[in-house]
Each structure stands twice: as C-alpha cells, then as structure tokens.
Write an enzyme that holds these catalytic residues in place. Structure first.
Site, PDB file in Angstrom:
ATOM      1  N   LYS A 140      -2.007  -1.565  -4.080  1.00 58.56           N
ATOM      2  CA  LYS A 140      -2.883  -0.400  -4.056  1.00 58.56           C
ATOM      3  C   LYS A 140      -2.076   0.876  -4.089  1.00 58.56           C
ATOM      4  O   LYS A 140      -1.067   0.937  -3.380  1.00 58.56           O
ATOM      5  CB  LYS A 140      -3.691  -0.496  -2.754  1.00 58.56           C
ATOM      6  N   LYS A 184       0.853  -1.179   0.000  1.00 60.88           N
ATOM      7  CA  LYS A 184       0.000   0.000   0.000  1.00 60.88           C
ATOM      8  C   LYS A 184       0.889   1.228   0.000  1.00 60.88           C
ATOM      9  O   LYS A 184       1.619   1.480   0.963  1.00 60.88           O
ATOM     10  CB  LYS A 184      -0.908  -0.009   1.226  1.00 60.88           C
TER      11      LYS A 184
HETATM   12  C1  PBG Z   1      -7.580   3.176   5.477  1.00 58.43           C
HETATM   13  C2  PBG Z   1      -7.883   2.884   4.060  1.00 58.43           C
HETATM   14  C3  PBG Z   1      -7.720   3.807   3.024  1.00 58.43           C
HETATM   15  C4  PBG Z   1      -8.207   3.199   1.876  1.00 58.43           C
HETATM   16  C5  PBG Z   1      -8.633   1.923   2.217  1.00 58.43           C
HETATM   17  N1  PBG Z   1      -8.406   1.731   3.586  1.00 58.43           N
HETATM   18  C6  PBG Z   1      -7.254   5.220   3.029  1.00 58.43           C
HETATM   19  C7  PBG Z   1      -5.984   5.585   3.643  1.00 58.43           C
HETATM   20  O1  PBG Z   1      -5.074   4.768   3.850  1.00 58.43           O
HETATM   21  O2  PBG Z   1      -5.865   6.769   3.967  1.00 58.43           O
HETATM   22  C8  PBG Z   1      -8.256   3.903   0.546  1.00 58.43           C
HETATM   23  C9  PBG Z   1      -9.285   3.461  -0.400  1.00 58.43           C
HETATM   24  C10 PBG Z   1      -9.580   4.395  -1.520  1.00 58.43           C
HETATM   25  O3  PBG Z   1      -9.008   5.479  -1.673  1.00 58.43           O
HETATM   26  O4  PBG Z   1     -10.448   4.019  -2.310  1.00 58.43           O
HETATM   27  N2  PBG Z   1      -6.933   2.260   6.238  1.00 58.43           N
END
Ligand code: PBG
Length: 327
Positions: free
Chosen positions: A249, A196
C-alpha cells in the site's frame, strides 16, 4: 524476423486479443472498503472522496446485500469514532458494543457468507490521531501491540473472518496470532499491512475518518518510499509471524514492489489502492480530463499484471458493475 513475425497479428481483432490476454480481472479479485458511522439513515458522501459514502448500520445492511448480489464477497471495515470517545489507550476500540463490533454483526446478519475483514489500528480511536499509544511525542511499540491483540480478539468475537492490522508496529502479527490461537480463533485470518509506505495519498481517508495526526507524521512507523529491499524484510517477517495475506500500500506508485514481492514470496498479496488514488481519478474524470471507466480498468489490470492476487479498492463496485455489463 519481420515479416515472418508481425506482432500486430495477435492484436488484429478482439477475439484474438482476448485469447492471448495474459491477465484477467473479475469480481473475485476485489475487497470493498466500507466506512461506518453512528446514527440512523445516514449515507453521507465523503467530502474528499466523491461518490464514496459513510454508512450508518441500518443502511449498511442494504448496501452489503447489494454488494453480494453483484458478486463482491469481501469487505474491509473502518469505523469513524466520535471525538468524545477518543483517548490515548484505544479504550473504545475494545468496547464489545462499539461501532466496529456492531458493524461486523450487522454485516454477518445481513449476509452470513460475506467475508468480513476489519481494520486493526488505533488511529480512529486515538486523541492524537496516531496508530499507537503516544508518550512524549513518541509512538510506543510494545504497549500498542498489546492493545492491538485485544482489539483483534474483540473483532473475532464479533464475527470477523480476518483482522487487518494497519498500524506498522513491530511484532504485532505474532502477538495477534498468539492471542487468536489462545482464544480458540483458529480460523480467523490475518491480512497484514506488511508493506505500508508513509504516503501523502492517505489524505482523503484521514478526512473520512477524522484521523489526521495531531502532531508530526507517521514516518517513525510507516515505511520510507525511497526503499525497496526493506519491503522484502517486512513481508518475510510478517509471514513468519503468521500473516495469511500481506498487503502492499499504496498501489499505482508501488507496482515495482508488487512485482518484486510476487517473486519473493508465495503468500497471497493484496494491493490497497488508497483514497488519494481514488480521488485523483474521480476529480480528473469529473472535469472531463480522463475517462473514469477506462482509466480505472487500466489501473486495476496493472495491479494484477504486476502480481497482486487481490485488490482493495474504492472502485470495486464500479469495476464489477462494468465487468458484469460487458458479459
Ligand atoms: C490507518 C489506515 C490508513 C489507511 C488505512 N488504514 C491511513 C493512515 O495510515 O494514515 C489509508 C487508506 C486510504 O488512504 O485509503 N491505520
């Protein structure tokens, strides 16, 4: 050698193009993100995500039936938590009657066969909007993973099939796997957000959940987008710790990582096409600059072609409706 080989022969009509196509896309490829809120009779469009909604649990039931009917069999649930319930310990995340826990039950009651996956991270529950417990402006790793493992158990207790830790703390997959095993949840899977990146494409999602960090950014736990090899370390570590599926992601800007990992690991790979990607296409299409259906399909195929086994995407319903129409 030309003219013996003319590459255009295999493109000369749609029947031959279909025969030689290397990648397929179907309803089986998708996981649908769902945003749930407290209240009744709420289907509220998310300001930063046109045509995407927050659902109250009474209306969620119907939506889940609709998803199942068109062939969508997996959902990933996110709960929007009232400000009054947020603290620095994730107390509400462990409430067995909390919004997430009730949402899991609602979905399972509506369609028992629906695969229910849940987001495991503290940010929607955190008064700081961070994915972990905060002390002196630092995000603590080890005390956070203790809470996350309890959160995972709470979701499993409510009926979740898979928990999806999205926090990027170290060691949380092992901690969660051990806790699940110890509690007898042998079949509860872990879909780990292993790769991520710290990305500005999450902006619209943070608006949807009201989870923008109150200070700083997430660069001390999410990955630096300048890095590629690091993704192999992250993936191998999570797989060793017990992840059943790994997530990469965001999506379109990280196709190289999907391609790399599909060669490095044998564990199924999910790509998460995130909120910013969705909103970019939606707003360009609303202006008439891009054809929504066509650009969406081109992107979804790109994920499969790069090596993703499944796609988490806000386009899922539109994509499947389109695929069903063309049958
Ligand atoms: C938070 C989380 C996020 C997303 C999924 N889980 C945002 C972040 O890390 O700030 C992002 C999903 C998206 O932007 O569609 N743990």
């Amino acid at each position: 050698m030309y003219p013996l080989n003319r590459n255009r022969r295999l493109r000369s009509c749609s029947a031959i193009r279909d025969l030689v196509r290397e990648t397929e896309l179907s309803n089986n490829d998708f996981i649908v993100p769902l945003f749930v809120v407290e209240g009744k009779n709420i289907k509220k469009e998310i300001l930063s995500m046109p045509d995407y909604y927050q659902w109250s649990l009474d209306l969620l039931e119907q939506e889940v039936k609709e998803l199942w009917k068109i062939g969508l069999k997996a959902v990933l649930v996110f709960a929007k938590i009232d400000d009054a319930l947020k603290d620095n310990k994730g107390t509400e995340a462990l409430n067995k009657d909390g919004l997430m826990q009730r949402a899991i039950k609602t979905i399972k009651n509506s369609i028992p066969e629906m695969l229910v996956m849940t987001d495991v991270a503290l940010d929607p529950y955190s008064s700081f909007g961070h994915d972990g417990i905060v002390e002196n402006y630092k995000i603590l790793n080890d005390s956070t993973i203790n809470v996350l493992s309890e959160m995972a158990i709470s979701h499993a207790n409510a009926g979740a099939n898979f928990v999806a830790p999205s926090d990027m703390m170290d060691g949380r997959v092992l901690k969660i796997r051990e806790a699940l095993e110890a509690q007898g949840f042998l079949d509860t899977g872990i879909m780990s957000y292993s790769i991520k990146y710290s990305s500005s494409f999450y902006g619209p999602f943070r608006n949807a959940l009201d989870s923008t960090p109150g200070f700083g950014d997430k660069k001390t736990y999410q990955m630096d987008y300048g890095n590629r090899k690091e993704s192999i370390n992250e993936a191998l570590k999570d797989i060793e710790e017990g992840a059943d599926i790994i997530i990469i992601k965001p999506g379109i800007t990280y196709l190289d990582i999907i391609s790399l990992l599909s060669q490095e690991v044998n564990t199924p790979i999910a790509v998460y096409q995130v909120s910013g990607e969705y909103s970019m296409l939606k707003s360009a299409a609303a202006k008439g600059f891009l054809d929504y259906d066509k650009v969406m399909m081109e992107e979804l195929f790109a994920f499969k072609r790069a090596g993703a086994n499944m796609i988490v995407t806000y386009h899922a319903k539109n994509a499947v409706n389109l695929l069903n129409k063309s049958l």
